[in-house]
Design a protein around this motif. Sequence first.
Motif, PDB file in Angstrom:
ATOM      1  N   VAL A 170       0.851  -1.193   0.000  1.00 58.42           N
ATOM      2  CA  VAL A 170       0.000   0.000   0.000  1.00 58.42           C
ATOM      3  C   VAL A 170       0.891   1.249   0.000  1.00 58.42           C
ATOM      4  CG1 VAL A 170      -1.758   1.306   1.245  1.00 58.42           C
ATOM      5  CG2 VAL A 170      -1.833  -1.201   1.243  1.00 58.42           C
ATOM      6  N   SER A 171       0.559   2.190  -0.867  1.00 57.66           N
ATOM      7  CA  SER A 171       1.327   3.437  -0.921  1.00 57.66           C
ATOM      8  C   SER A 171       0.408   4.608  -0.583  1.00 57.66           C
ATOM      9  CB  SER A 171       1.950   3.634  -2.301  1.00 57.66           C
ATOM     10  OG  SER A 171       0.951   3.595  -3.307  1.00 57.66           O
ATOM     11  N   PHE A 172       1.003   5.666  -0.049  1.00 59.82           N
ATOM     12  CA  PHE A 172       0.222   6.858   0.243  1.00 59.82           C
ATOM     13  C   PHE A 172       0.943   8.099  -0.261  1.00 59.82           C
ATOM     14  CE2 PHE A 172       2.982   6.544   3.945  1.00 59.82           C
ATOM     15  CZ  PHE A 172       3.221   7.854   4.348  1.00 59.82           C
ATOM     16  N   ALA A 173       0.163   9.074  -0.678  1.00 62.32           N
ATOM     17  CA  ALA A 173       0.703  10.302  -1.251  1.00 62.32           C
ATOM     18  C   ALA A 173       0.753  11.406  -0.197  1.00 62.32           C
ATOM     19  CB  ALA A 173      -0.166  10.760  -2.424  1.00 62.32           C
ATOM     20  N   SER A 174       1.700  12.322  -0.379  1.00 60.01           N
ATOM     21  CA  SER A 174       1.777  13.490   0.504  1.00 60.01           C
ATOM     22  C   SER A 174       2.286  14.683  -0.289  1.00 60.01           C
ATOM     23  CB  SER A 174       2.701  13.221   1.696  1.00 60.01           C
ATOM     24  OG  SER A 174       4.050  13.493   1.372  1.00 60.01           O
ATOM     25  N   SER A 175       2.250  15.844   0.345  1.00 59.40           N
ATOM     26  CA  SER A 175       2.715  17.059  -0.324  1.00 59.40           C
ATOM     27  C   SER A 175       4.226  17.226  -0.243  1.00 59.40           C
ATOM     28  CB  SER A 175       2.038  18.291   0.290  1.00 59.40           C
ATOM     29  OG  SER A 175       2.354  18.407   1.661  1.00 59.40           O
ATOM     30  N   GLY A 176       4.920  16.259   0.358  1.00 63.34           N
ATOM     31  CA  GLY A 176       6.377  16.322   0.401  1.00 63.34           C
ATOM     32  C   GLY A 176       6.932  15.699   1.669  1.00 63.34           C
ATOM     33  N   ASN A 177       8.217  15.414   1.673  1.00 59.99           N
ATOM     34  CA  ASN A 177       8.882  14.852   2.850  1.00 59.99           C
ATOM     35  C   ASN A 177       8.750  15.809   4.028  1.00 59.99           C
ATOM     36  OD1 ASN A 177       9.877  12.384   1.824  1.00 59.99           O
ATOM     37  ND2 ASN A 177      11.565  13.444   0.802  1.00 59.99           N
TER      38      ASN A 177
ATOM     39  N   GLY B  35      -6.553   7.639  -9.162  1.00 65.21           N
ATOM     40  CA  GLY B  35      -6.304   6.212  -8.977  1.00 65.21           C
ATOM     41  C   GLY B  35      -4.864   5.789  -9.135  1.00 65.21           C
ATOM     42  N   GLN B  36      -3.949   6.749  -9.367  1.00 67.76           N
ATOM     43  CA  GLN B  36      -2.533   6.378  -9.476  1.00 67.76           C
ATOM     44  C   GLN B  36      -1.976   5.893  -8.141  1.00 67.76           C
ATOM     45  OE1 GLN B  36      -3.796   9.098 -10.867  1.00 67.76           O
ATOM     46  NE2 GLN B  36      -3.291   8.970 -13.043  1.00 67.76           N
ATOM     47  N   LEU B  37      -2.491   6.450  -7.061  1.00 72.16           N
ATOM     48  CA  LEU B  37      -2.137   6.011  -5.707  1.00 72.16           C
ATOM     49  C   LEU B  37      -3.437   5.844  -4.922  1.00 72.16           C
ATOM     50  CD1 LEU B  37       0.901   8.336  -4.883  1.00 72.16           C
ATOM     51  CD2 LEU B  37       0.985   5.896  -5.327  1.00 72.16           C
TER      52      LEU B  37
ATOM     53  N   ALA C 289      -0.628  15.694  -5.134  1.00 70.84           N
ATOM     54  CA  ALA C 289      -0.803  14.421  -4.440  1.00 70.84           C
ATOM     55  C   ALA C 289      -2.271  13.998  -4.448  1.00 70.84           C
ATOM     56  CB  ALA C 289      -0.294  14.544  -3.003  1.00 70.84           C
ATOM     57  N   LEU C 290      -3.137  14.928  -4.120  1.00 75.06           N
ATOM     58  CA  LEU C 290      -4.566  14.628  -4.080  1.00 75.06           C
ATOM     59  C   LEU C 290      -5.102  14.264  -5.460  1.00 75.06           C
ATOM     60  CD1 LEU C 290      -7.208  14.480  -2.514  1.00 75.06           C
ATOM     61  CD2 LEU C 290      -7.448  16.955  -2.793  1.00 75.06           C
ATOM     62  N   ASN C 291      -4.639  14.958  -6.481  1.00 75.96           N
ATOM     63  CA  ASN C 291      -5.101  14.670  -7.849  1.00 75.96           C
ATOM     64  C   ASN C 291      -4.754  13.244  -8.276  1.00 75.96           C
ATOM     65  OD1 ASN C 291      -6.311  17.132  -8.323  1.00 75.96           O
ATOM     66  ND2 ASN C 291      -4.487  18.047  -9.248  1.00 75.96           N
TER      67      ASN C 291
END
Length: 336
Positions: free
Chosen positions: A166-173, A210-212, A203-205
Amino acid sequence: MSTGVPMRITVKSSLMLHALTCIAAFGLGTSAAWAQASPYPNKPITLVVTYPPGGGADVMARLIAPKMGEALGQSIVIENRPGAGGQIGAYAVSKAAPDGYTVMLDASSFAINPALYPKLPYDTLKAFRPVGVLALFPNVVLVNAQFPAKNIGELTALARAQKNAVSFASSGNGSAQHLAGALFESAAKVDMVHVPYKGAGQALNDVLGGQLPLFFGNLASTLQHVQSGKLRPLAVTAAKRSAILPEVPTLAEAGVPGAEVYEWNGVFVPAGTPDAVVDKLSAALQKAMDAPEVKARIAQLGGEIQKGGPKAAQDFIQAQMAVWAQLIKAKGIAVE
């Protein structure tokens, strides 16, 4: 005898000079005393916002500034000084005169940056005095509507079935979304793949597309996608359920305690600002937060207004700093 005349002139000149000096000193002393006696505030106040216009911190600043100004009887001028996760604006305020005329509105990064950036140009606890914390905004654990997990139990089961599945997106490190995900990993005892982007919008887009599959976002920016059915909320990261999404459980209710995360905003002044000034600003802030339109807007954004003055804010911030310092060290989180 000719030497007597110059001597008399010198003596008179000295007396006159002494008299003028005394008058000048008296005048300066009177002016200084008058200035000190002038009630605070007697001129406009600058509110430095450490993030750019249009962001969450800026929205909060523009919401409270007029109401605080009314309570103080002075205008409050907003000055955005973004950059480096709030460091640029914070550094400028740390060097400002501690007279109550330069005030700062910062965000959750205020408590995160000391652990994330070991070489900050200021000492967070020594360079500032808190005036108050405005409100807490919980995050929501969100997945793309097509993702198979329908609840937190299914999400953790998928993550445990195969490491890094499972991967998750964020706005940066080091961002709020990154740390929320890292805290969830730690509390749920799972390993996921963190994919940092250059901004929360990107990230939200990709989660919407569905990419993440997974995103830890705030209610204000994601509610429309929940309502449209594009995102599925699995849990809120608060101690209690959100009034906006009452059917969505907390992470603790869903079986993952110890992962409470809030984004928040606070008001600060430079260290050395007199108690009387801090108290006056704190009282004005509380009046602003009690205004019906401010309450309504914060509720609309999914926030919970915080009560308590500078001491309560200090205790909250120190607790937040301890949580993030421990997590950042344990996870080895670093920024370039």
